[in-house]
Design a protein around this motif. Structure first.
Motif, short mmCIF file in Angstrom:
data_model
loop_
_atom_site.label_atom_id
_atom_site.label_comp_id
_atom_site.label_asym_id
_atom_site.label_seq_id
_atom_site.Cartn_x
_atom_site.Cartn_y
_atom_site.Cartn_z
N LEU A 16 -3.23 61.42 -23.82
CA LEU A 16 -2.36 60.26 -23.91
C LEU A 16 -2.93 59.14 -23.05
O LEU A 16 -3.85 59.34 -22.26
CB LEU A 16 -0.95 60.62 -23.40
CG LEU A 16 -0.21 61.72 -24.17
CD1 LEU A 16 1.03 62.14 -23.38
CD2 LEU A 16 0.19 61.24 -25.56
N THR A 20 1.38 55.65 -20.90
CA THR A 20 2.40 56.56 -21.43
C THR A 20 2.75 57.64 -20.41
O THR A 20 3.92 57.95 -20.20
CB THR A 20 1.89 57.21 -22.73
OG1 THR A 20 1.67 56.19 -23.71
CG2 THR A 20 2.90 58.21 -23.27
N THR A 35 6.43 63.74 -26.45
CA THR A 35 5.46 63.18 -25.50
C THR A 35 5.72 63.71 -24.10
O THR A 35 4.80 64.07 -23.36
CB THR A 35 5.54 61.65 -25.51
OG1 THR A 35 5.29 61.18 -26.83
CG2 THR A 35 4.53 61.05 -24.55
#
Length: 340
Positions: A16, A20, A35
């Protein structure tokens, strides 16, 4: 989220962006649950690697990419994690990318993302199709060592293959099934997860060759594209069983064995012999219960070791490693190896 790692290290492990990861770590809104789970998994993996890497040494990052049923992916993950500690002071940082079914375009996009993000090696279980071979070529040109796992891409630029001799495994299955019928007529249900995988195709080729040469009285009914998942494989098996009353044996190339057994049971049909592949958790339980007779097993830790060595050779010595084959063992309920 408490942790001792740099944001960039977590981002690298999770695949990622640092922004993020920073949002996840600081509990900011607008972050998907998936996520957040990827960040937590990355931190857990870094903690595990830190605990096992007490000796300093070079770190090689590798990405294990697989289209496979979850039960097999779990077995592969365990094998690679167990082998990491045996290579100290060399440290392998493993990132896992698993899915039960992926479109070719999705797999190509994943391989290209890994290449652009940066890695030392890719361990790949994927269909043998031109699009995948082209993605492997792009990775190789970028200096990434690619090793195929359990199913090969021989027409690609991969550095090595780590796995068993699939054709010999299929021949062994034919011998076991042919011997059990002792000259009597029979029909075997051969289950493939997908015809796109060269390893499964080679198993079937070996199987059919031995039947044709030694046991011509045994016929074959093939099902494919169940992807080793229970629902799809079970549906295909039930359809074939209903259409042919002579099917009385199974050679499971691609998995979904619980569903295949359930289909026979629902139809009230006996199975004379059932030969499967891979000593995963499902097959261990089925062997122990006497539901299947034989598992053709090759040690995934040996495959992981071969993959690590090939990547080390490519990245440290700059040389391609030769193809490496692991031995195929015939496992019954009486000689199952102990889980370590």
């Amino acid at each position: 989220m408490s942790h001792p790692f740099l944001v960039k290290d977590i981002a690298f492990q999770a695949g990622l962006s640092t922004a993020t990861v920073d949002r996840v770590l600081n509990g900011r809104p607008g972050v998907r649950r998936q996520t957040e789970m990827r960040v937590k998994a990355a931190i857990a993996e870094l903690e595990k690697q830190q605990a096992g890497a007490g000796i300093s040494g070079r770190t090689l990052v590798i990405d294990i990419v697989m289209e496979a049923p979850e039960r097999f992916s779990n077995a592969v993950r365990s094998a690679f994690e167990a082998e990491v500690a045996t290579f100290l002071p060399m440290v392998f940082r493993c990132r896992f990318h698993f899915a039960e079914v992926m479109k070719p375009s999705e797999l190509v996009q994943l391989l290209d993302r890994i290449r652009l993000r940066g890695t030392h090696g890719i361990v790949l279980k994927a269909p043998d199709i031109p699009e995948i071979a082209a993605a492997v070529e792009r990775a190789t040109k970028a200096g990434i060592t690619v090793v195929t796992l359990v199913t090969d891409l021989p027409n690609s630029s991969r550095a090595a293959y780590a796995g068993a001799d699939n054709r010999a495994a299929g021949e062994t299955a034919a011998y076991l099934i042919g011997s059990s019928f002792d000259g009597a007529d029979a029909r075997v249900l051969v289950t493939l997860s997908s015809g796109r995988f060269r390893g499964e195709e080679e198993r079937e080729i070996g199987f059919r060759r031995v039947l044709r040469e030694r046991y011509p009285q045994i016929g074959v009914t093939e099902i494919s594209e169940g992807h080793g998942t229970d629902v799809a494989t079970g549906t295909l098996a039930a359809r074939s069983i209903a259409a042919d009353a002579t099917i009385n044996a199974v050679y499971s190339v691609g998995g979904g064995n619980r569903a295949v057994l359930a289909a026979f049971e629902a139809a009230g049909r006996p199975i004379r012999i059932f030969v499967a592949h891979d000593l995963d958790a499902d097959n261990r339980a089925l062997l122990a219960a006497g539901k299947i007779g034989f598992v053709l097993h090759h040690d995934l830790r040996t495959d992981a070791r071969s993959a690590f060595r090939a990547i080390m050779s490519g990245q440290v010595n700059g040389r391609s490693a030769p193809a490496m084959l692991s031995a195929v063992e015939i496992i019954t309920s009486y000689n199952m190896p102990v889980v370590t």
